[in-house]
Design a protein around this motif. Structure first.
Motif, PDB file in Angstrom:
ATOM      1  N   VAL A 166       0.838  -1.199   0.000  1.00 52.46           N
ATOM      2  CA  VAL A 166       0.000   0.000   0.000  1.00 52.46           C
ATOM      3  C   VAL A 166       0.869   1.243   0.000  1.00 52.46           C
ATOM      4  CG1 VAL A 166      -1.794   1.248   1.235  1.00 52.46           C
ATOM      5  CG2 VAL A 166      -1.824  -1.240   1.206  1.00 52.46           C
ATOM      6  N   ASP A 183      -5.721  11.717   1.188  1.00 43.80           N
ATOM      7  CA  ASP A 183      -6.850  10.853   1.496  1.00 43.80           C
ATOM      8  C   ASP A 183      -7.650  10.531   0.235  1.00 43.80           C
ATOM      9  OD1 ASP A 183      -7.378  13.488   1.385  1.00 43.80           O
ATOM     10  OD2 ASP A 183      -8.814  13.533   3.036  1.00 43.80           O
ATOM     11  N   ARG A 184      -7.684  11.445  -0.700  1.00 42.71           N
ATOM     12  CA  ARG A 184      -8.377  11.128  -1.946  1.00 42.71           C
ATOM     13  C   ARG A 184      -7.639  10.018  -2.703  1.00 42.71           C
ATOM     14  NH1 ARG A 184     -10.173  15.766  -6.113  1.00 42.71           N
ATOM     15  NH2 ARG A 184     -10.624  16.725  -4.094  1.00 42.71           N
ATOM     16  N   LEU A 186      -5.936   7.745  -1.313  1.00 40.33           N
ATOM     17  CA  LEU A 186      -6.180   6.514  -0.571  1.00 40.33           C
ATOM     18  C   LEU A 186      -7.517   5.895  -0.945  1.00 40.33           C
ATOM     19  CD1 LEU A 186      -5.003   4.707   1.524  1.00 40.33           C
ATOM     20  CD2 LEU A 186      -5.933   6.155   3.309  1.00 40.33           C
ATOM     21  N   TRP A 187      -8.529   6.713  -1.093  1.00 41.99           N
ATOM     22  CA  TRP A 187      -9.822   6.179  -1.512  1.00 41.99           C
ATOM     23  C   TRP A 187      -9.732   5.598  -2.915  1.00 41.99           C
ATOM     24  CZ3 TRP A 187     -13.991   4.815   1.033  1.00 41.99           C
ATOM     25  CH2 TRP A 187     -14.219   5.353   2.282  1.00 41.99           C
ATOM     26  N   ALA A 188      -9.058   6.292  -3.801  1.00 43.36           N
ATOM     27  CA  ALA A 188      -8.911   5.771  -5.160  1.00 43.36           C
ATOM     28  C   ALA A 188      -8.196   4.418  -5.134  1.00 43.36           C
ATOM     29  CB  ALA A 188      -8.142   6.770  -6.020  1.00 43.36           C
ATOM     30  N   GLU A 190      -8.372   2.266  -2.776  1.00 46.91           N
ATOM     31  CA  GLU A 190      -9.346   1.275  -2.320  1.00 46.91           C
ATOM     32  C   GLU A 190     -10.260   0.826  -3.463  1.00 46.91           C
ATOM     33  OE1 GLU A 190      -9.917  -0.030   0.944  1.00 46.91           O
ATOM     34  OE2 GLU A 190      -7.869   0.697   1.179  1.00 46.91           O
ATOM     35  N   TYR A 191     -10.687   1.787  -4.284  1.00 48.38           N
ATOM     36  CA  TYR A 191     -11.542   1.417  -5.410  1.00 48.38           C
ATOM     37  C   TYR A 191     -10.787   0.507  -6.368  1.00 48.38           C
ATOM     38  CZ  TYR A 191     -14.210   5.358  -3.590  1.00 48.38           C
ATOM     39  OH  TYR A 191     -14.911   6.208  -2.768  1.00 48.38           O
ATOM     40  N   ALA A 192      -9.529   0.786  -6.580  1.00 45.46           N
ATOM     41  CA  ALA A 192      -8.721  -0.078  -7.454  1.00 45.46           C
ATOM     42  C   ALA A 192      -8.614  -1.480  -6.870  1.00 45.46           C
ATOM     43  CB  ALA A 192      -7.329   0.539  -7.651  1.00 45.46           C
ATOM     44  N   GLY A 231     -10.159   5.800 -13.888  1.00 42.99           N
ATOM     45  CA  GLY A 231     -10.725   6.207 -12.621  1.00 42.99           C
ATOM     46  C   GLY A 231      -9.748   7.032 -11.806  1.00 42.99           C
ATOM     47  N   LEU A 232      -8.510   6.589 -11.753  1.00 44.87           N
ATOM     48  CA  LEU A 232      -7.496   7.328 -10.996  1.00 44.87           C
ATOM     49  C   LEU A 232      -7.281   8.705 -11.584  1.00 44.87           C
ATOM     50  CD1 LEU A 232      -5.034   4.414 -10.315  1.00 44.87           C
ATOM     51  CD2 LEU A 232      -5.714   6.073  -8.597  1.00 44.87           C
ATOM     52  N   ALA A 234      -9.320  10.488 -13.423  1.00 47.68           N
ATOM     53  CA  ALA A 234     -10.489  11.348 -13.279  1.00 47.68           C
ATOM     54  C   ALA A 234     -10.649  11.825 -11.848  1.00 47.68           C
ATOM     55  CB  ALA A 234     -11.745  10.600 -13.727  1.00 47.68           C
ATOM     56  N   MET A 235     -10.259  11.018 -10.901  1.00 50.58           N
ATOM     57  CA  MET A 235     -10.508  11.351  -9.502  1.00 50.58           C
ATOM     58  C   MET A 235      -9.336  12.118  -8.886  1.00 50.58           C
ATOM     59  SD  MET A 235     -11.743   8.702  -6.563  1.00 50.58           S
ATOM     60  CE  MET A 235     -11.378   9.018  -4.837  1.00 50.58           C
TER      61      MET A 235
END
Lengths: 242, 242
Positions: A166, A183-184, A186-188, A190-192, A231-232, A234-235
């Motif tokens: 991680v 933190d954003r 980190l969330w991305a 998690e989605y991956a 996704g990464l 875009a986010m």
DNA sequence: CGCCGACTTGTACAATTGTACAATAACATA
DNA sequence: TATGTTATTGTACAATTGTACAAGTCGGCG
């Protein structure tokens, strides 16, 4: 109560059959030369069953039965059940190390065009390759399963196993996507992870689509990388490449 | 052996306390007016514990203890353990129906700008809203958990619960992203499910980031939609909107 | 009062679980 | 052959599991 009795017969963490003098202490097996390593059989059986049903849903007797050995032999080679799980993970440590080193290498090259896709590939490809191999497909499922749901007994093992990965992913991504809050990112991540989870657990797909679209198709992995990379970007991308 | 004994005391599938005459058969409780509905307590306890530890890891005794009732009462209101799980799901059916109807409504509007994001929002928002509410947060985690790992006993319940939702999502997406092969769309859906899984299971995040970045923040949900929408467009969009 | 049906409870039972232990078998070396 | 180490096995045991059953309590209605 935990110190009054010492486990007399168990507690062989290393390989008890490969230590003696170093020379060929072969002398294969009592009656059958084709069955040299029962320890390995137990390990493979545990890996398969843990992946298939989950750690808690597998009994030591199931593992022993699938390996064709009596129950007590499991306790002899590996001590208690959580230690058996830890040994299964340690057995595949090389795959994890490859993921980490490849990610670090890309991060060290600094920012640049297409870095995100490179990192995603380096992060996921060893898992997918293991998944496509005959011997490791169950382990990749086990990795996904325990990453999503580490039972109360497996949590510590999982954390120790994954934390370096991680960290490497986040550090490399912070280079590739500068300016994104931590933190954003980190969330991305998690989605991956969630997407990779589903990639590996492809049984649902086979059931829904009627057998087509199995993993192992290289185009499938390219699609996966496309999904996660987009996704990464875009986010977390501050300057989307237009 | 399964037909010799009939469950005499159990087998009340509907609500046994709300059927009698229809009028106010209140007569609240023998000794305490503050405890009218023990059946509801058991249901809430089961929902929470199933979500927290998973179906297989929760014993009927755990559920009874958390609800403050004796074990046998669980078997009285709900028959066997799988039926209890099915009742928990049936209890939240309205949330699923909302997801399906909202997705269908968008799909009926035909293709257009931003349809993918609309569908993703309609698909995920009821779950997230339930997750943010006090009473339903454990159910959304249960949904995620059982969707990813339906044990051998819960598989049938889960399939019946989710199949209409999957179909509605795929049909609407086929309208929004015309020309995309069905199996590719199916894989993209799985990746979206994986991401939603991680959104709901936010404990990991809280541990890693030290308490910040909790769910419930509206910006967090926007980021989630951004991630999934970008992935779907990149993987299934035939004419990317440049 | 007496009875009935809904609710409640303590308890029992067979099955399965993880783990341990004592006893045996196989082998290497002296 | 004797001896010690490693490997193997049958078995036992306490704990927990899902499920059932018989006996209770309670309130309302004849």
């Amino acid at each position: 109560m935990e110190t009054t009795k010492k486990p007399s017969s168990a507690r062989r963490s290393a390989s008890p059959s490969g230590r003696g003098k170093g020379a060929r202490r072969s002398a294969i097996a009592p009656g059958d030369p084709q069955r040299p390593d029962r320890r390995q059989d137990i390990l493979a059986s545990a890996e398969f069953l843990f992946a298939e049903r989950g750690y808690a849903a597998v009994s030591v007797r199931d593992i022993a039965a699938r390996a064709g050995v009596p129950v007590a032999l499991v306790g002899y080679y590996f001590g208690r059940k959580p230690e058996l799980l830890a040994t299964v993970f340690a057995h595949r440590q090389a795959n994890l190390d490859e993921r980490i080193s490849r990610i670090r290498e890309i991060g060290a090259r600094g920012p640049g065009e297409g870095r995100v896709a490179e990192i995603v590939t380096a992060w996921a490809e060893p898992v997918v390759r293991l998944h496509d191999s005959a011997s490791g497909d169950s382990f990749s499922l086990l990795v996904a399963r325990t990453a999503w749901d580490p039972g109360p007994e497996a949590t510590e093992t999982i954390e120790r196993f994954y934390d370096p990965l991680v960290r490497a992913f986040l550090e490399a991504m912070a280079v590739a996507l500068p300016g994104c809050p931590d933190d954003r990112l980190l969330w991305a991540y998690e989605y991956a992870v969630g997407a990779l989870l589903m990639y590996v657990a492809d049984k649902r797909i086979e059931r829904l689509s009627g057998g087509r679209a199995t993993a192992g198709d290289p185009a499938l992995f390219e699609d996966f990388v496309r999904f996660v990379t987009a996704g990464l970007n875009a986010m977390c991308g501050c300057a989307p490449p237009r």
